[in-house]
Design an enzyme around this catalytic site. Structure first.
Site, PDB file in Angstrom:
ATOM      1  N   ASP A 139      31.548  28.323  43.735  1.00 58.43           N
ATOM      2  CA  ASP A 139      32.665  28.795  42.925  1.00 58.43           C
ATOM      3  C   ASP A 139      33.301  27.745  42.014  1.00 58.43           C
ATOM      4  OD1 ASP A 139      34.432  30.702  41.959  1.00 58.43           O
ATOM      5  OD2 ASP A 139      35.940  30.219  43.456  1.00 58.43           O
ATOM      6  N   CYS A 203      42.798  49.884  37.472  1.00 61.87           N
ATOM      7  CA  CYS A 203      43.444  48.587  37.224  1.00 61.87           C
ATOM      8  C   CYS A 203      44.910  48.777  36.836  1.00 61.87           C
ATOM      9  CB  CYS A 203      42.704  47.824  36.122  1.00 61.87           C
ATOM     10  SG  CYS A 203      43.449  46.217  35.752  1.00 61.87           S
ATOM     11  N   CYS A 249      40.253  46.831  41.916  1.00 62.47           N
ATOM     12  CA  CYS A 249      38.973  47.182  41.290  1.00 62.47           C
ATOM     13  C   CYS A 249      37.816  47.046  42.271  1.00 62.47           C
ATOM     14  CB  CYS A 249      38.737  46.359  40.027  1.00 62.47           C
ATOM     15  SG  CYS A 249      38.553  44.582  40.285  1.00 62.47           S
TER      16      CYS A 249
END
Length: 381
Positions: A139, A203, A249
């Protein structure tokens, strides 16, 4: 001595078995040149300004777009996924207005630490067996893990831009091992989103300008984590009680019906992170914040930014019982906290807000906090 295709296939099988035994949920392999469209897409994302204040994305764009720029000796990219699927839909906490909703991925130990430790073990054994150099990334390194995950067959990038797996839904942590060994590659996964718009339509801040595109500046995860200043006024009400990240989401994805709950205890949520009371969180000073979130990714944003988020949630709660916490934080040393407390006061006690605003502006020395007092009602100096 150059390894034969048969030897490389056997080594791949050993690697996959070792990674699964170490606790990874899925392992696939791709070539470093398998994401040729990535540079163009990344460039468009940056030119549109959709990265917001994340300047490091532009600074590392060249390395991020091509694994071979990051490490010229790479011949294979091993993509690994670790399931962190929740037991229940995390959106159920959104109704608990006096409690904070922390994103599922942050409800236990920092996943960077968990995955990097496992990656180092698997990669180290691969290097010992083969003599091939390896590097591991999780990441924070400039690696486009989601396009590489799609190219490797781990899943596909859904319309919410996150990786979706037919086996684990939208709940996979990703890590990668770069190796100088040329291992057999797996077939890429195709897109299975079809006409579905569930992730886009749910969203709260309309952060998706189009399918497969995200404007981070509108995303609650960005706003509560990466954004260092005040939460923009237009997004505060939509935040609800989301105090660190947003799962909407991910949780809306229909492929989650096939997902599995995380099986390892170390990936199970800590009970104290599942809907902590906003009143308790608002009382955290720096030392208490660090102690409470020890080992958690939440700790990385710092106490001030976190309490700012908590105050927005308090302002959305409609709970007058939380007013004492708000009043106390109006005098907090951190301007970003004081500003959020002003907004929370205006929501929970408008009359008290209007009664205090003229004197508060006169005594406040931070312009951003002054603007919070000025934002409602007649203009004042």
């Amino acid at each position: 001595m150059t390894a034969t295709p048969k030897q490389l296939a056997a080594e791949k099988a050993r690697l996959v078995a070792d990674a699964l035994a170490e606790g990874f949920s899925a392992v696939r392999i791709t070539a470093p040149d398998a994401i040729p469209l990535a540079p163009e897409r990344l460039d468009a994302f940056l030119k549109d300004g959709h990265h917001g204040s994340m300047g490091w994305m532009a600074e590392t764009a060249e390395r991020r777009a091509d694994p071979r720029v990051l490490w010229p000796d790479v011949r294979s990219v091993v993509m690994l996924g670790l399931n962190y699927g929740p037991d229940e839909d995390p959106r159920s906490l959104l109704e608990a207005r006096t409690r904070g909703n922390i994103s599922v991925y942050a409800r236990n130990r920092d996943y960077h630490d968990i995955i990097k430790g496992k990656l180092k073990l698997v990669a180290g054994r691969l290097a010992s067996r083969t003599g091939a150099e390896v590097k591991v990334f999780v990441d924070t390194a400039p690696v486009m893990e989601k396009p590489l995950g799609e190219a490797s067959g781990l899943g596909w990038q859904g319309k919410h831009t996150n990786l979706v797996s037919r086996e684990f839904g939208s709940w996979l942590f990703l890590g990668s091992i770069f190796t100088a060994l040329e291992l057999p590659v797996d077939a890429p996964e195709r897109d299975h989103c079809g006409k579905c718009r569930a992730c886009l339509d749910c969203c709260p801040t309309q952060a998706f300008p189009a399918p497969y595109r995200i404007d981070a500046r509108r995303c609650i995860s960005y706003l509560t984590i990466e954004n260092a200043g005040p939460i923009p006024l237009e997004f505060r009400e939509a935040m609800g009680n989301r105090i660190y990240g947003c799962d909407d989401c991910l949780a809306a994805c229909p492929w989650n019906k096939f997902a599995k709950s995380a099986s390892e205890m170390k990936l199970k949520a800590r009970p104290e992170f599942e809907g902590p009371r906003l009143s308790d969180l608002a009382a955290l000073d720096d030392a208490a914040f660090r102690a409470f979130f020890s080992g958690s990714p939440v700790k990385r944003i710092g106490r001030d930014r976190f309490v700012r988020n908590v105050l927005v949630a308090i302002g959305n709660s409609g709970e007058g019982d939380l007013l004492p916490a708000v009043r106390r934080l109006l005098a907090d040393p951190a301007p970003v906290v004081r500003g959020a407390a002003v907004w929370a006061l205006s929501r929970l006690a408008p009359e008290a807000f209007f009664a205090a605003r003229i004197e508060a502006v006169a005594s406040e020395d931070d312009e951003a906090v002054k603007q919070e007092w000025r934002a409602l009602g007649p203009a004042i100096g």
